[in-house]
Design a protein around this motif. Structure first.
Motif, PDB file in Angstrom:
ATOM      1  N   GLU A 104       0.604  -1.027   0.140  1.00 29.19           N
ATOM      2  CA  GLU A 104       0.270   0.116  -0.043  1.00 29.19           C
ATOM      3  C   GLU A 104       0.690   0.814   0.142  1.00 29.19           C
ATOM      4  O   GLU A 104       1.513   1.316   0.696  1.00 29.19           O
ATOM      5  CB  GLU A 104      -0.713   0.127   1.478  1.00 29.19           C
ATOM      6  CG  GLU A 104      -1.460   1.317   1.420  1.00 29.19           C
ATOM      7  CD  GLU A 104      -2.408   1.317   3.001  1.00 29.19           C
ATOM      8  OE1 GLU A 104      -3.472   2.168   2.410  1.00 29.19           O
ATOM      9  OE2 GLU A 104      -2.100   0.774   3.495  1.00 29.19           O
ATOM     10  N   GLN A 105       0.313   2.212  -0.727  1.00 33.06           N
ATOM     11  CA  GLN A 105       0.983   3.306  -0.795  1.00 33.06           C
ATOM     12  C   GLN A 105       0.866   4.829   0.414  1.00 33.06           C
ATOM     13  O   GLN A 105      -1.012   4.815  -0.189  1.00 33.06           O
ATOM     14  CB  GLN A 105       1.434   3.668  -2.459  1.00 33.06           C
ATOM     15  CG  GLN A 105       2.060   5.070  -2.623  1.00 33.06           C
ATOM     16  CD  GLN A 105       2.379   5.760  -4.001  1.00 33.06           C
ATOM     17  OE1 GLN A 105       1.790   5.533  -4.476  1.00 33.06           O
ATOM     18  NE2 GLN A 105       3.689   6.353  -3.478  1.00 33.06           N
ATOM     19  N   LYS A 106       0.664   4.851   0.881  1.00 36.16           N
ATOM     20  CA  LYS A 106       0.308   6.031   1.748  1.00 36.16           C
ATOM     21  C   LYS A 106       0.218   7.649   1.679  1.00 36.16           C
ATOM     22  O   LYS A 106       1.476   7.711   1.221  1.00 36.16           O
ATOM     23  CB  LYS A 106       0.394   5.614   3.266  1.00 36.16           C
ATOM     24  CG  LYS A 106      -0.022   4.067   4.152  1.00 36.16           C
ATOM     25  CD  LYS A 106       0.623   3.914   5.469  1.00 36.16           C
ATOM     26  CE  LYS A 106      -0.369   2.998   5.690  1.00 36.16           C
ATOM     27  NZ  LYS A 106       0.022   2.897   7.482  1.00 36.16           N
ATOM     28  N   HIS A 107      -0.757   7.997   1.487  1.00 43.29           N
ATOM     29  CA  HIS A 107      -0.657   9.962   1.163  1.00 43.29           C
ATOM     30  C   HIS A 107       0.083  10.821   2.001  1.00 43.29           C
ATOM     31  O   HIS A 107      -0.104  10.031   3.546  1.00 43.29           O
ATOM     32  CB  HIS A 107      -1.936  10.237   0.874  1.00 43.29           C
ATOM     33  CG  HIS A 107      -2.247   9.178  -0.447  1.00 43.29           C
ATOM     34  ND1 HIS A 107      -1.009   8.609  -1.819  1.00 43.29           N
ATOM     35  CD2 HIS A 107      -3.335   7.726  -1.364  1.00 43.29           C
ATOM     36  CE1 HIS A 107      -1.723   7.704  -2.360  1.00 43.29           C
ATOM     37  NE2 HIS A 107      -3.006   7.408  -2.047  1.00 43.29           N
ATOM     38  N   ASN A 108      -0.178  11.933   1.849  1.00 40.23           N
ATOM     39  CA  ASN A 108       0.187  12.773   2.885  1.00 40.23           C
ATOM     40  C   ASN A 108       1.079  12.555   4.332  1.00 40.23           C
ATOM     41  O   ASN A 108       0.915  12.208   5.510  1.00 40.23           O
ATOM     42  CB  ASN A 108      -0.880  13.100   3.646  1.00 40.23           C
ATOM     43  CG  ASN A 108      -1.674  14.257   2.751  1.00 40.23           C
ATOM     44  OD1 ASN A 108      -1.606  15.089   1.074  1.00 40.23           O
ATOM     45  ND2 ASN A 108      -2.748  13.633   2.379  1.00 40.23           N
ATOM     46  N   GLN A 109       2.041  11.699   4.176  1.00 41.05           N
ATOM     47  CA  GLN A 109       3.333  11.758   4.577  1.00 41.05           C
ATOM     48  C   GLN A 109       4.622  12.304   4.737  1.00 41.05           C
ATOM     49  O   GLN A 109       4.698  13.420   4.070  1.00 41.05           O
ATOM     50  CB  GLN A 109       3.668  10.270   4.440  1.00 41.05           C
ATOM     51  CG  GLN A 109       2.434   8.894   4.157  1.00 41.05           C
ATOM     52  CD  GLN A 109       2.147   8.512   5.530  1.00 41.05           C
ATOM     53  OE1 GLN A 109       3.304   8.227   6.461  1.00 41.05           O
ATOM     54  NE2 GLN A 109       0.872   8.655   5.432  1.00 41.05           N
ATOM     55  N   LEU A 110       5.277  12.025   6.062  1.00 37.57           N
ATOM     56  CA  LEU A 110       6.451  13.784   6.277  1.00 37.57           C
ATOM     57  C   LEU A 110       6.670  12.422   5.592  1.00 37.57           C
ATOM     58  O   LEU A 110       7.888  11.601   6.702  1.00 37.57           O
ATOM     59  CB  LEU A 110       5.895  13.537   7.679  1.00 37.57           C
ATOM     60  CG  LEU A 110       7.199  15.046   8.006  1.00 37.57           C
ATOM     61  CD1 LEU A 110       7.339  16.090   6.799  1.00 37.57           C
ATOM     62  CD2 LEU A 110       7.859  15.496   9.063  1.00 37.57           C
ATOM     63  N   LEU A 111       7.766  13.061   4.755  1.00 45.46           N
ATOM     64  CA  LEU A 111       9.066  12.525   3.919  1.00 45.46           C
ATOM     65  C   LEU A 111      10.172  13.488   4.519  1.00 45.46           C
ATOM     66  O   LEU A 111      10.435  15.064   4.130  1.00 45.46           O
ATOM     67  CB  LEU A 111       9.207  13.106   2.571  1.00 45.46           C
ATOM     68  CG  LEU A 111       7.508  11.900   1.654  1.00 45.46           C
ATOM     69  CD1 LEU A 111       8.059  11.817   0.341  1.00 45.46           C
ATOM     70  CD2 LEU A 111       7.547  10.489   2.350  1.00 45.46           C
ATOM     71  N   MET A 112      11.030  12.386   4.878  1.00 50.57           N
ATOM     72  CA  MET A 112      12.312  13.532   6.005  1.00 50.57           C
ATOM     73  C   MET A 112      14.006  13.158   5.501  1.00 50.57           C
ATOM     74  O   MET A 112      13.948  12.041   5.361  1.00 50.57           O
ATOM     75  CB  MET A 112      12.171  13.426   7.862  1.00 50.57           C
ATOM     76  CG  MET A 112      10.934  13.291   8.792  1.00 50.57           C
ATOM     77  SD  MET A 112      10.679  12.610  10.022  1.00 50.57           S
ATOM     78  CE  MET A 112       9.674  11.101   9.423  1.00 50.57           C
ATOM     79  N   THR A 113      14.507  14.112   5.148  1.00 49.47           N
ATOM     80  CA  THR A 113      15.482  13.662   4.244  1.00 49.47           C
ATOM     81  C   THR A 113      16.657  14.419   5.482  1.00 49.47           C
ATOM     82  O   THR A 113      16.491  15.323   5.507  1.00 49.47           O
ATOM     83  CB  THR A 113      15.345  15.131   2.838  1.00 49.47           C
ATOM     84  OG1 THR A 113      14.723  13.547   2.743  1.00 49.47           O
ATOM     85  CG2 THR A 113      16.579  13.968   2.434  1.00 49.47           C
ATOM     86  N   ARG A 114      17.859  13.480   5.755  1.00 51.96           N
ATOM     87  CA  ARG A 114      19.065  13.518   6.329  1.00 51.96           C
ATOM     88  C   ARG A 114      20.055  13.328   5.683  1.00 51.96           C
ATOM     89  O   ARG A 114      19.629  12.177   4.399  1.00 51.96           O
ATOM     90  CB  ARG A 114      18.862  13.398   8.103  1.00 51.96           C
ATOM     91  CG  ARG A 114      18.386  11.403   7.505  1.00 51.96           C
ATOM     92  CD  ARG A 114      18.851  10.901   8.719  1.00 51.96           C
ATOM     93  NE  ARG A 114      20.345  11.376   8.861  1.00 51.96           N
ATOM     94  CZ  ARG A 114      21.997  10.689   9.889  1.00 51.96           C
ATOM     95  NH1 ARG A 114      20.370  10.985  11.381  1.00 51.96           N
ATOM     96  NH2 ARG A 114      22.562  11.017  10.072  1.00 51.96           N
TER      97      ARG A 114
END
Length: 348
Positions: free
Chosen positions: A142-152
């Motif tokens: 399942e692909q979930k929407h409106n997620q916080l994508l945190m890049t580091r």
């Protein structure tokens, strides 16, 4: 865990000695951007003693609501009472996202709070976005929407990792100071203020502060400087930094440095620019004797104008520089300083 119960973007509004830290204002600005994409509001969580008067400043920089946790036990930062305060706010108000500054305080507080509320934490983020996770659809998943994508940065800065926390809330991140931009201040702006106190019962985990010794300095914080004259290993010696200091004085700038200089003991850690130092956004950044490793670029590449001086014409710093000079810095920098002094004298 019912994820639908969690709403809104919360920001830990760090204050020290009843003064709002710059990172808090930066995170409110970033939180506002994220909240708009979610159709939510931004709430600042202000923790301390006699700090209610700081709420208007948070409102002026974009906070829609301020939750004030005010108690004498919170006068100075101590891990246990602050962790209790912030985790209690989470349990009571159920934010979807919680942002904390990656300061000395935030790096201590964030992991402890995330463990208490049983969620994940992405540390030292340099970018935040709202999007789908997995980013690229995977058959059968399942692909979930409106997620916080945190890049580091990961693996010493040699790669970039984007991390999500799709199954637990809040989605927590600590964010490096200087990476995000605060909003323009709106004088007279007001936020909804709500006081919340979970109650504090000191126990043997509470540290007793016997004495506070402050390290006073008359130097400008490099994160606030408009012009930085930054030196690397190529400067050659700590004594040779004198020519950089002369240039900084002539142009009204501040001296900073790369990690190699700090590791060599030539300059103090608070002057270090880069992934393991400070992120800066000056109007002009002089990179002198700095090769331009990715770890250093991560801390200064958002500068408005970058001027590189290096004897190696293949140095990576020239890839990001607006102006580059190939040659001996021992000749170029003093000549540049003299030209600036002459120009200033002529103007006056």
């Amino acid at each position: 865990m019912n994820l639908e119960e969690y709403k809104g973007v919360f920001v830990f509004a760090q204050q020290v000695d009843n003064k709002i830290s710059g990172i808090a204002l930066e995170l409110i600005g970033e939180g506002k951007r994220l909240a708009e994409k979610l159709g939510e509001s931004v709430t600042a969580v202000l923790v301390g003693s006699d700090v209610k008067g700081l709420a208007d400043e948070l409102a002026a920089y974009g906070a829609d609501k301020v939750i004030v946790v005010d108690d004498p036990e919170l006068k100075e930062y101590r891990t246990e009472p602050y962790a209790h305060a912030l985790s209690s706010v989470i349990n009571q108000y159920k934010p979807e996202i919680l942002l904390v500054g990656a300061t000395a305080i935030g790096r201590d507080l964030g992991p402890r709070v995330s463990a208490r509320v049983h969620t994940g934490l992405t540390a030292d983020c340099t970018s935040l976005e709202i999007g789908d996770f997995p980013i690229n659809p995977i058959p059968g998943k399942e692909q979930k929407h409106n997620q916080l994508l945190m890049t580091r940065p990961a693996f010493g800065g040699n790669t970039i990792a984007t991390i999500a926390c799709p199954d637990f809330r809040p989605q927590m991140a600590t964010v490096r100071p200087g990476v995000m931009q605060k909003l323009e201040k709106k004088e007279g702006a007001k936020a909804v203020i709500e006081e919340f106190n979970p109650g504090f019962t000191p126990n043997n985990k509470y540290v007793e502060i016997v004495n506070i010794v402050k390290n006073l300095t008359d130097t400008v914080d490099i994160m606030d400087a408009k012009i930085l004259v930054s030196g690397g290993r190529g400067v050659g010696s700590p004594e040779n930094f004198k020519i950089l200091e002369d240039l900084a004085q002539a142009i009204g700038g501040t001296v900073s440095c790369s990690r190699a200089v700090v590791d060599a003991g030539w300059k103090s850690k608070d002057l270090q620019v880069g992934q393991t130092g400070k992120t800066v956004r000056p109007n002009v950044y002089f990179a002198i004797g700095i090769s331009g490793a990715i770890q250093h670029l991560a801390g200064m590449e958002e500068s408005d104008i970058i001027v590189a001086i290096n004897k190696d014409e293949t140095a990576p710093i020239f890839d990001v520089a607006d102006y580059g000079i190939v040659g001996d810095l021992n000749k170029i920098v003093p000549a540049l300083t003299e030209q600036i002094k002459a120009a200033v004298a002529a103007k006056n």
